[in-house]
Design an enzyme around this catalytic site. Structure first.
Site, PDB file in Angstrom:
ATOM      1  N   ARG A 101      10.561 -42.275   7.908  1.00  0.00           N
ATOM      2  CA  ARG A 101      10.439 -43.641   7.259  1.00  0.00           C
ATOM      3  C   ARG A 101      10.600 -43.252   5.737  1.00  0.00           C
ATOM      4  NH1 ARG A 101       5.092 -47.607   8.506  1.00  0.00           N
ATOM      5  NH2 ARG A 101       6.211 -47.176  10.530  1.00  0.00           N
ATOM      6  N   HIS A 128      13.727 -50.499  13.378  1.00  0.00           N
ATOM      7  CA  HIS A 128      13.033 -49.780  13.472  1.00  0.00           C
ATOM      8  C   HIS A 128      12.825 -49.557  14.972  1.00  0.00           C
ATOM      9  CE1 HIS A 128       8.865 -48.161  13.428  1.00  0.00           C
ATOM     10  NE2 HIS A 128       8.099 -49.614  12.847  1.00  0.00           N
ATOM     11  N   GLN A 131       9.722 -49.088  17.846  1.00  0.00           N
ATOM     12  CA  GLN A 131       8.842 -50.290  17.575  1.00  0.00           C
ATOM     13  C   GLN A 131       9.634 -51.131  18.633  1.00  0.00           C
ATOM     14  OE1 GLN A 131       6.233 -51.299  15.081  1.00  0.00           O
ATOM     15  NE2 GLN A 131       5.901 -52.316  17.610  1.00  0.00           N
ATOM     16  N   ASP A 221       6.260 -60.562  12.835  1.00  0.00           N
ATOM     17  CA  ASP A 221       6.205 -59.831  11.504  1.00  0.00           C
ATOM     18  C   ASP A 221       5.417 -59.831  10.373  1.00  0.00           C
ATOM     19  OD1 ASP A 221       5.467 -57.513  10.382  1.00  0.00           O
ATOM     20  OD2 ASP A 221       7.904 -57.137  10.411  1.00  0.00           O
ATOM     21  N   CYS A 261       4.257 -55.964  15.577  1.00  0.00           N
ATOM     22  CA  CYS A 261       3.986 -55.075  15.251  1.00  0.00           C
ATOM     23  C   CYS A 261       2.727 -54.305  14.808  1.00  0.00           C
ATOM     24  CB  CYS A 261       5.922 -54.968  14.869  1.00  0.00           C
ATOM     25  SG  CYS A 261       5.294 -55.236  12.756  1.00  0.00           S
ATOM     26  N   ARG A 289       3.419 -47.347  21.417  1.00  0.00           N
ATOM     27  CA  ARG A 289       4.348 -46.888  20.689  1.00  0.00           C
ATOM     28  C   ARG A 289       3.934 -45.345  20.913  1.00  0.00           C
ATOM     29  NH1 ARG A 289       5.062 -48.768  15.421  1.00  0.00           N
ATOM     30  NH2 ARG A 289       6.740 -46.435  15.467  1.00  0.00           N
TER      31      ARG A 289
HETATM   32  N1   CP Z   1       4.259 -51.212  12.917  1.00  0.00           N
HETATM   33  C1   CP Z   1       4.765 -49.624  12.811  1.00  0.00           C
HETATM   34  O1   CP Z   1       5.635 -48.988  12.691  1.00  0.00           O
HETATM   35  O2   CP Z   1       3.000 -49.313  11.809  1.00  0.00           O
HETATM   36  P1   CP Z   1       2.657 -48.527  10.437  1.00  0.00           P
HETATM   37  O3   CP Z   1       3.617 -49.287   9.884  1.00  0.00           O
HETATM   38  O4   CP Z   1       1.301 -48.577  10.377  1.00  0.00           O
HETATM   39  O5   CP Z   1       3.280 -46.846  11.396  1.00  0.00           O
HETATM   40  N1  NVA Z   2       8.496 -55.412   8.851  1.00  0.00           N
HETATM   41  C1  NVA Z   2       7.104 -54.678   7.771  1.00  0.00           C
HETATM   42  C2  NVA Z   2       7.039 -53.957   9.372  1.00  0.00           C
HETATM   43  C3  NVA Z   2       5.536 -53.007   9.401  1.00  0.00           C
HETATM   44  C4  NVA Z   2       5.546 -51.698  10.526  1.00  0.00           C
HETATM   45  C5  NVA Z   2       7.739 -53.355   6.857  1.00  0.00           C
HETATM   46  O1  NVA Z   2       9.091 -52.940   6.904  1.00  0.00           O
HETATM   47  O2  NVA Z   2       7.346 -53.604   5.861  1.00  0.00           O
END
Ligand code: CP
Ligand code: NVA
Length: 305
Positions: A101, A128, A131, A221, A261, A289
């Protein structure tokens, strides 16, 4: 060497194969069976942004599959203590797969370039994919098949929206995106979606009601993603008319589901009423997930064996 940076890295047949493995492993899990398909395999989780779902679902899933995992936070010095290239070369000597990440998509690509094991994108500013796999799997569970369905995404055309659009294109769903001017997909995004999937059915609008009309799933989101905190007040104003609330849900078909999400900013992009309504599948979606990522790990690592 296969990596998963975006859903463009998977063919339609490969996504269907991952879903078949997911379905099998989820059914076994629900019967109390944790099939150890990856004994002794090791997964590193390299995260430079916070996470609940992605981190824990990958760690728990890998444990079910008989493997182990290592969580590496910012203190590991990726790209600061040593170069990304040296880091990737060395880390991939120790582990079988890296879930990353990162603040920028490019950082994931450059790690993978120097890694001798598969790299899975666990969220970047750009996409993502894990997701979107879980999301589409959740829709498939609810409606049995995906082709011809419509997902309406209301909000920022961000990383999550981009991956969902790619997945909808590959699996034959219509993807409608309602976003204010300045927060829609770029012309480059749209050109790329069409290049990868010429038959993609994209509906781009500024009007949430137009997007949700006839949709089986209404998705939103956060308006301010991780890394955009300085824009928070400006974004709250820009997205004020894009809240998913009961009034908007009423304009969708009665059997439409609500998806997010997570994490959610309740009271901003979605109301408590919608989040906690019988139409909301957000908890099942989060649970998936883990199941979908077990499918990805089993598919990806089996194909490297
Ligand atoms: N939806 C998602 O990726 O959640 P986290 O940021 O908690 O991993
Ligand atoms: N769009 C959000 C998704 C988090 C899972 C972000 O990038 O923070």
């Amino acid at each position: 060497m296969r990596h998963l940076f975006t859903l463009d890295d998977l063919s339609t047949a490969e996504i269907e194969r991952i879903f078949a493995i997911t379905q099998d492993l989820k059914a076994k899990f629900e019967q109390g069976v944790r099939e150890p398909l990856l004994p002794g395999r090791v997964m590193a989780l390299l995260f430079e942004k916070p996470s609940l779902r992605t981190r824990v679902s990958f760690e728990a899933g890998m444990t079910h599959l008989g493997g182990g995992s290592l969580f590496l936070g910012e203190d590991v010095g990726w790209g600061s203590r040593e170069s990304i290239a040296d880091f990737g070369r060395v880390l991939s000597e120790f582990v079988d797969v890296i879930v990353v990440r990162a603040k920028t998509h490019e950082k994931v690509l450059s790690l993978a370039e120097h890694s001798s094991c598969p790299v899975i994108n666990g969220l970047t500013d750009y996409s993502h994919p894990c997701q979107a796999l879980a999301d589409l799997y959740t829709v498939r569970e609810r409606f049995s098949s995906l082709k011809g369905l419509k997902i309406a995404y209301v909000g920022d055309a961000n990383n999550v929206a981009r991956s969902l659009a790619e997945g909808c294109g590959k699996l034959g769903l219509t993807f409608a995106c309602a976003a204010p001017k300045g927060y829609q997909f770029t012309a480059d995004d749209v050109a790329r979606f069409k290049k990868v999937t010429p038959a993609i059915d994209l509906q781009l609008t500024e009007d949430p009601k137009v997007a949700v009309r006839g949709a089986q799933a209404i998705y939103t989101d956060v308006w301010t993603s991780m890394g955009q905190e300085a824009e928070r007040e400006e974004r709250k104003k820009a997205f004020a008319a894009y809240q998913v609330n009961c009034a908007l849900m009423k304009t969708a078909p009665r059997d439409a589901i609500f998806m997010h999400c997570l994490p959610a900013n309740r009271g901003e992009e979605v109301t408590d009423e919608v989040m906690d309504s019988p139409q909301s599948v957000v908890v099942q979606q989060a649970g998936n997930r883990m199941h979908a990522q077990k499918g990805v790990l089993a598919w990806l690592l089996a194909s490297q064996a």
